[in-house]
Design a protein around this motif. Sequence first.
Motif, PDB file in Angstrom:
ATOM      1  N   LEU A 132      -7.857 -10.957   4.737  1.00 18.71           N
ATOM      2  CA  LEU A 132      -7.711  -9.556   5.103  1.00 18.71           C
ATOM      3  C   LEU A 132      -6.244  -9.179   4.962  1.00 18.71           C
ATOM      4  CD1 LEU A 132      -9.750 -11.120   7.218  1.00 18.71           C
ATOM      5  CD2 LEU A 132     -10.019  -8.844   8.169  1.00 18.71           C
ATOM      6  N   SER A 133      -5.974  -7.975   4.480  1.00 21.60           N
ATOM      7  CA  SER A 133      -4.572  -7.588   4.299  1.00 21.60           C
ATOM      8  C   SER A 133      -4.375  -6.103   4.573  1.00 21.60           C
ATOM      9  CB  SER A 133      -4.100  -7.930   2.888  1.00 21.60           C
ATOM     10  OG  SER A 133      -4.875  -7.256   1.915  1.00 21.60           O
ATOM     11  N   ARG A 134      -3.151  -5.784   5.029  1.00 16.21           N
ATOM     12  CA  ARG A 134      -2.713  -4.402   5.247  1.00 16.21           C
ATOM     13  C   ARG A 134      -1.345  -4.246   4.608  1.00 16.21           C
ATOM     14  NH1 ARG A 134      -4.250   0.202   8.158  1.00 16.21           N
ATOM     15  NH2 ARG A 134      -2.728  -0.044   9.837  1.00 16.21           N
ATOM     16  N   THR A 135      -1.198  -3.291   3.724  1.00 16.24           N
ATOM     17  CA  THR A 135       0.078  -3.022   3.076  1.00 16.24           C
ATOM     18  C   THR A 135       0.774  -1.856   3.761  1.00 16.24           C
ATOM     19  OG1 THR A 135      -0.834  -1.441   1.494  1.00 16.24           O
ATOM     20  CG2 THR A 135      -0.909  -3.795   0.886  1.00 16.24           C
ATOM     21  N   ALA A 136       2.036  -1.637   3.390  1.00 14.11           N
ATOM     22  CA  ALA A 136       2.783  -0.501   3.940  1.00 14.11           C
ATOM     23  C   ALA A 136       2.077   0.813   3.619  1.00 14.11           C
ATOM     24  CB  ALA A 136       4.207  -0.501   3.396  1.00 14.11           C
ATOM     25  N   ALA A 137       1.501   0.900   2.417  1.00 17.43           N
ATOM     26  CA  ALA A 137       0.778   2.116   2.038  1.00 17.43           C
ATOM     27  C   ALA A 137      -0.463   2.314   2.902  1.00 17.43           C
ATOM     28  CB  ALA A 137       0.387   2.054   0.564  1.00 17.43           C
ATOM     29  N   ASP A 138      -1.173   1.224   3.190  1.00 11.53           N
ATOM     30  CA  ASP A 138      -2.338   1.306   4.073  1.00 11.53           C
ATOM     31  C   ASP A 138      -1.940   1.819   5.451  1.00 11.53           C
ATOM     32  OD1 ASP A 138      -4.052   0.236   2.125  1.00 11.53           O
ATOM     33  OD2 ASP A 138      -3.577  -1.825   2.738  1.00 11.53           O
ATOM     34  N   ILE A 139      -0.822   1.325   5.944  1.00 12.03           N
ATOM     35  CA  ILE A 139      -0.364   1.697   7.284  1.00 12.03           C
ATOM     36  C   ILE A 139       0.012   3.166   7.335  1.00 12.03           C
ATOM     37  CG2 ILE A 139       1.433   1.260   9.010  1.00 12.03           C
ATOM     38  CD1 ILE A 139       1.443  -1.681   7.838  1.00 12.03           C
ATOM     39  N   ARG A 140       0.680   3.655   6.281  1.00 17.70           N
ATOM     40  CA  ARG A 140       1.039   5.081   6.252  1.00 17.70           C
ATOM     41  C   ARG A 140      -0.205   5.959   6.236  1.00 17.70           C
ATOM     42  NH1 ARG A 140       5.020   3.171   2.650  1.00 17.70           N
ATOM     43  NH2 ARG A 140       3.735   3.758   0.848  1.00 17.70           N
ATOM     44  N   ARG A 141      -1.216   5.549   5.487  1.00 16.88           N
ATOM     45  CA  ARG A 141      -2.441   6.354   5.397  1.00 16.88           C
ATOM     46  C   ARG A 141      -3.300   6.252   6.648  1.00 16.88           C
ATOM     47  NH1 ARG A 141      -2.523   4.364  -0.055  1.00 16.88           N
ATOM     48  NH2 ARG A 141      -3.904   2.670   0.629  1.00 16.88           N
TER      49      ARG A 141
END
Length: 315
Positions: free
Chosen positions: A64-73
């Motif tokens: 499972l992963s969360r990127t900076a872009a995911d966090i902003r959205r």
Amino acid sequence: MYSVDTLRSNEHDQRERGDWWRDQVSSIHCPMAFSLADSYQGTLQHQHSDTYQLVRWWGEAEVLSRTAADIRRHPHGAYELLLPVRGEVILEQDRREATITPAVMALTSLDTATVLRHGDGFSSVAFVIPRDRIEARVPTLPQAGTVLDATSGLGRIVVDVVSSLRRERHALTGSQFDAIADRIVDLVALAYNADTATPSVDVQEGLVTAIRRFVRENAHDPNLTGAVAAARLGWSLRHVQAQLQRIGTTPSDLIREERLALARLRLQDRGWSHQSVTQVAYSSGFGDLSTFSNAYRRAFGERPSDTRSAASAND
């Protein structure tokens, strides 16, 4: 609102299970990217109110992963307390990697770039805490979080209370669930303040202590190996080897050491005087008398029979 649900991937078409699992996990936590099999096998027990969520899950290997872009959205707005029950999960955040096992728990936020990965047969509990509830108690907690000892003291109490909250999930009202969850957050804050002075040393020593305790309690078993110990503790053999390497030993050496210590105690014990040296060796986990005798002489500088004779002379 207070609900308790059990959700199983095998209740869905085999080709749709992976997508179903992604949707369920993302709806409980936050949108994430997944790497897993389309026919993924997993079970979720979801206990939640309008404020808190408590999740127990069993599943196959996944990343499972969360990127900076995911966090902003899709910001998460919460911290999670991860308490593995079986197996281990690798947590990567802020350029750091931690192996989370049943001996520890991780308090962290998914509002920082994150990768979580675990193998088959993994099982864990996740306690989701609104950001304001934990930051009111621990205002300096970093989003990348911290690893806390779960084997003793406050950490052990946290594990026990979370387990009780799960066990009584069908007997609680929403207000009762929230009240107990609030107390868990209080305990987590106390554990954090107690552990963060030297967390890495405390946690690592706790892991080694757990391995030593297990080996000591099972040294008499002739089938005991490093792989068996790792499986019974819910860790990988590599993780056990890495922890023991820190103190200059290996699983095989530790098992032999504990078996020799057990045999020496029995040879000195009047209650075992009716047992032959051979019987003592076999009952202490050794499968071969010659191997036992040679190892005993190297460890103690005398033969097993010398130990018994000295003990008899002192009676």
